[in-house]
Scaffold this motif. Sequence first.
Motif, mmCIF file in Angstrom:
data_model
loop_
_atom_site.group_PDB
_atom_site.id
_atom_site.type_symbol
_atom_site.label_atom_id
_atom_site.label_comp_id
_atom_site.label_asym_id
_atom_site.label_seq_id
_atom_site.Cartn_x
_atom_site.Cartn_y
_atom_site.Cartn_z
ATOM 1 N N GLN A 1 -0.369 -0.821 -12.714
ATOM 2 C CA GLN A 1 -0.244 -2.245 -12.401
ATOM 3 C C GLN A 1 -0.628 -3.145 -13.573
ATOM 4 O O GLN A 1 -0.015 -4.193 -13.781
ATOM 5 C CB GLN A 1 -1.070 -2.590 -11.155
ATOM 6 C CG GLN A 1 -0.513 -2.016 -9.888
ATOM 7 C CD GLN A 1 -0.938 -0.583 -9.619
ATOM 8 O OE1 GLN A 1 -1.778 -0.019 -10.314
ATOM 9 N NE2 GLN A 1 -0.346 0.026 -8.592
ATOM 10 N N ASP B 1 2.349 1.782 -3.397
ATOM 11 C CA ASP B 1 1.369 2.362 -4.313
ATOM 12 C C ASP B 1 1.252 3.872 -4.082
ATOM 13 O O ASP B 1 1.247 4.654 -5.036
ATOM 14 C CB ASP B 1 0.016 1.681 -4.106
ATOM 15 C CG ASP B 1 -1.013 2.042 -5.158
ATOM 16 O OD1 ASP B 1 -0.633 2.243 -6.333
ATOM 17 O OD2 ASP B 1 -2.203 2.102 -4.808
ATOM 18 N N GLU B 2 1.186 4.279 -2.830
ATOM 19 C CA GLU B 2 1.108 5.702 -2.509
ATOM 20 C C GLU B 2 2.357 6.444 -2.985
ATOM 21 O O GLU B 2 2.259 7.552 -3.522
ATOM 22 C CB GLU B 2 0.906 5.896 -1.014
ATOM 23 C CG GLU B 2 -0.456 5.441 -0.531
ATOM 24 C CD GLU B 2 -0.588 5.393 0.985
ATOM 25 O OE1 GLU B 2 0.365 5.779 1.700
ATOM 26 O OE2 GLU B 2 -1.654 4.963 1.449
ATOM 27 N N VAL C 1 0.847 -1.197 0.000
ATOM 28 C CA VAL C 1 0.000 0.000 0.000
ATOM 29 C C VAL C 1 0.881 1.244 0.000
ATOM 30 O O VAL C 1 0.639 2.194 -0.760
ATOM 31 C CB VAL C 1 -0.967 -0.006 1.202
ATOM 32 C CG1 VAL C 1 -1.668 1.339 1.341
ATOM 33 C CG2 VAL C 1 -1.984 -1.138 1.063
ATOM 34 N N HIS D 1 -6.867 -8.610 -1.975
ATOM 35 C CA HIS D 1 -6.651 -7.360 -1.241
ATOM 36 C C HIS D 1 -7.263 -6.197 -2.027
ATOM 37 O O HIS D 1 -7.241 -6.198 -3.261
ATOM 38 C CB HIS D 1 -5.143 -7.141 -1.037
ATOM 39 C CG HIS D 1 -4.830 -6.092 -0.048
ATOM 40 N ND1 HIS D 1 -4.818 -4.754 -0.362
ATOM 41 C CD2 HIS D 1 -4.523 -6.172 1.271
ATOM 42 C CE1 HIS D 1 -4.522 -4.057 0.708
ATOM 43 N NE2 HIS D 1 -4.334 -4.898 1.720
ATOM 44 N N GLN E 1 -1.752 -2.780 -6.127
ATOM 45 C CA GLN E 1 -0.307 -3.004 -6.017
ATOM 46 C C GLN E 1 -0.018 -4.192 -5.110
ATOM 47 O O GLN E 1 0.876 -4.991 -5.389
ATOM 48 C CB GLN E 1 0.412 -1.751 -5.481
ATOM 49 C CG GLN E 1 1.920 -1.899 -5.430
ATOM 50 C CD GLN E 1 2.537 -2.017 -6.809
ATOM 51 O OE1 GLN E 1 2.130 -1.318 -7.729
ATOM 52 N NE2 GLN E 1 3.521 -2.882 -6.955
ATOM 53 N N ASN F 1 -6.124 -3.288 -2.551
ATOM 54 C CA ASN F 1 -5.134 -2.474 -3.251
ATOM 55 C C ASN F 1 -4.515 -3.273 -4.399
ATOM 56 O O ASN F 1 -4.009 -4.380 -4.194
ATOM 57 C CB ASN F 1 -4.052 -2.005 -2.278
ATOM 58 C CG ASN F 1 -3.055 -1.090 -2.926
ATOM 59 O OD1 ASN F 1 -2.136 -1.549 -3.604
ATOM 60 N ND2 ASN F 1 -3.236 0.208 -2.736
ATOM 61 N N TRP G 1 -6.082 -1.202 -14.938
ATOM 62 C CA TRP G 1 -5.778 -0.320 -13.803
ATOM 63 C C TRP G 1 -4.290 -0.009 -13.856
ATOM 64 O O TRP G 1 -3.464 -0.857 -13.538
ATOM 65 C CB TRP G 1 -6.149 -1.008 -12.501
ATOM 66 C CG TRP G 1 -6.001 -0.147 -11.302
ATOM 67 C CD1 TRP G 1 -4.860 0.080 -10.595
ATOM 68 C CD2 TRP G 1 -7.019 0.597 -10.655
ATOM 69 N NE1 TRP G 1 -5.086 0.913 -9.544
ATOM 70 C CE2 TRP G 1 -6.429 1.263 -9.562
ATOM 71 C CE3 TRP G 1 -8.377 0.778 -10.890
ATOM 72 C CZ2 TRP G 1 -7.145 2.076 -8.705
ATOM 73 C CZ3 TRP G 1 -9.085 1.579 -10.032
ATOM 74 C CH2 TRP G 1 -8.465 2.220 -8.963
#
Length: 123
Positions: free
Chosen positions: A104, A26-27, A23, A68, A72, A70, A101
């Motif tokens: 990814q 990804d951020e 996560v 999950h 990533q 997220n 998306w």
Amino acid sequence: MSGASLDRRSIEELVDRYAATGVAQDEAELNDDIGKYNRLVDDIIAVEAELKSRAGDQRTALMKLYDHPNMQVRLNAAHATLAVAPEAARALLMTIRESRWMPQAMQAGMSLRNLENGVYRPD
């Protein structure tokens, strides 16, 4: 997280850490913080190595991250499990690719292409 502290973590703690790191990765990517992203890749690799070193190769525990929220985290889990659950991991990579998306989906597509061409061989 250092390698010394990883060996004292339970498998569940490692999986949780892996998800949290994904996560954060990804951020970092969304914020164009390449330095942070690269440091987080090192953490991902360290957790994967620790799980692999456990009796019976415990990377299969990462399969619980296939759903999950997220993208990533799902992508990372697919990559990490290619050697231990190749069919399921490839199916997840195809799903990610087909989701469109970005980024990814692009990464999943490149991974599938490299697997098919023999450029990438999971271990």
